[in-house]
Design an enzyme around this catalytic site. Structure first.
Site, PDB file in Angstrom:
ATOM      1  CG  ASP A 170      -0.154   0.020   2.537  1.00 31.83           C
ATOM      2  OD1 ASP A 170       0.002   1.107   3.131  1.00 31.83           O
ATOM      3  OD2 ASP A 170       0.322  -1.052   2.967  1.00 31.83           O
ATOM      4  CB  SER A 171       1.023   4.279   0.516  1.00 32.41           C
ATOM      5  OG  SER A 171       1.411   5.623   0.385  1.00 32.41           O
ATOM      6  CB  ALA A 172       5.878   4.241   0.185  1.00 33.97           C
ATOM      7  CB  ALA A 210      -3.745  -0.681  -2.044  1.00 36.29           C
ATOM      8  CG  HIS A 309      -3.015   7.937   0.442  1.00 41.14           C
ATOM      9  ND1 HIS A 309      -2.721   7.371  -0.775  1.00 41.14           N
ATOM     10  CD2 HIS A 309      -1.952   7.671   1.243  1.00 41.14           C
ATOM     11  CE1 HIS A 309      -1.534   6.800  -0.720  1.00 41.14           C
ATOM     12  NE2 HIS A 309      -1.054   6.957   0.506  1.00 41.14           N
TER      13      HIS A 309
END
Length: 342
Positions: A170-172, A210, A309
């Protein structure tokens, strides 16, 4: 005195403390990304604790966890392994890389999420990796590769089927997972990053991504001054270069440039109000051009409530539950649906 002010149109405006903090962080970027990166890390620690409380409420019993198993050298080379308490192996492996803008976040914040996924019949591994600005790109990609290599090397001990692996994040963490998938499937890409593939392309059955940042060329598309500050601070902290977008490293950062038809089946999601949504659009277009099997959970621009986010971890919402259902369907298709076994 109030920290916030309101204009006649009832639109909130940042108060003087917020404006002062923003100005100080922006001024610090004339010299170093460190103050802004550490401020972002502090914010993420607070929101991560909130996320952990939600996920823990949804984590079922009936799983067991090995915490802080060492996968390599250095203080950050640790991972957690979650598995069903009563399942017999070997089980498919899901490796999930946490987010945090490369400067924050921890595997511990998502422990409830990992237990939830493990309860459906998977070994779920969550590696720690070193954070910027103390450690720079592409150190986390190398560390996660080492974690996967360790897990596969100890498959018998851990009850893992090393021929059925999914990378996720997820994200980074989604960016790190996507890069590692490209290392496995794109000839020469690992050489550019000095990362050896930890498993074969046939063993990598899927990727779950994601809300990630995937394309360096979109770094200037932030929708607000605060978003632009975050992107500038994190990229400078992560790469060690103020001129990152003009540096050759930007070309290896951009995952859409390094996918081939061998890229594994992919599940993509992002919220309709996520400032990184354009990154998912760019990666989806690249995967479609290569004929990769891509499944998505995307939301129309006018979806309400607007999904920001990391919406997928708000498990008290219908939208997060929809992603969880789509994720379990994707894993069942790629790894074998263990829920159907006697």
């Amino acid at each position: 005195m109030s920290n916030d002010s309101t204009t006649g149109d009832a639109t909130p405006r940042p108060g003087w403390r917020g404006r002062t903090a923003f100005a100080l962080l922006r001024a610090s970027l004339l010299v170093s990304p460190r103050p802004a990166a550490l401020a972002i890390r502090t914010v993420f620690a607070r929101t991560g604790a909130q996320t952990a409380r939600v996920l823990d409420r949804h984590a079922p019993s009936g799983t067991r966890t090995e915490r802080d198993r060492r996968y390599g050298e250095g203080p950050d080379a640790l991972l957690d392994v979650h598995r069903p308490a009563d399942a017999e192996g070997p089980l498919p492996l899901l490796v999930w890389v946490h987010g945090g803008a490369f400067v924050g976040g921890t595997k511990d914040e998502l422990a409830g999420w990992f237990r939830l996924l493990a309860s459906h019949g998977y070994v779920v591994a969550a590696p720690r990796y070193s954070l910027a600005p103390g450690h720079r790109y592409p150190t986390p990609v190398r560390q996660v590769a080492a974690a996967v290599r360790h897990l596969c090397a100890h498959a018998d001990e851990l009850g893992i089927d090393p021929a059925r692996v999914v990378l996720a994040g997820d994200s980074a963490g989604a960016h790190i997972a996507a890069q590692l998938a490209a290392v496995v499937t794109t000839p020469g890409y690992g050489d550019q990053l000095a990362v050896a593939a930890p498993l074969t392309a046939d063993a990598l059955r899927g990727v779950v991504l994601a809300c990630g940042p995937y394309d360096a060329r979109l770094a200037g598309t932030a929708s607000s001054p605060a978003g632009a500050l975050l992107i500038k601070a994190t990229l400078w902290a992560y790469t060690g270069r103020r001129d990152f977008l003009e540096h050759p490293a930007a070309r290896t950062f951009s995952v859409p440039d390094h996918v081939t038809p061998r890229f594994p089946a992919t599940l993509l999601t992002v919220g309709n109000a996520d400032p990184l949504a354009a990154h998912t659009t760019a990666l989806l277009a690249a995967l479609d051009r290569e004929g990769v099997d891509v499944r998505t959970l995307l939301w129309p621009p006018d979806h309400r409530p607007a999904l920001g986010h990391e919406y997928q971890f708000a498990l008290d919402t219908d939208e997060a539950q929809a992603f969880l259902a789509r994720l379990l369907e994707f894993l069942g298709d790629g790894l074998g649906d263990l829920r159907a076994r006697p």
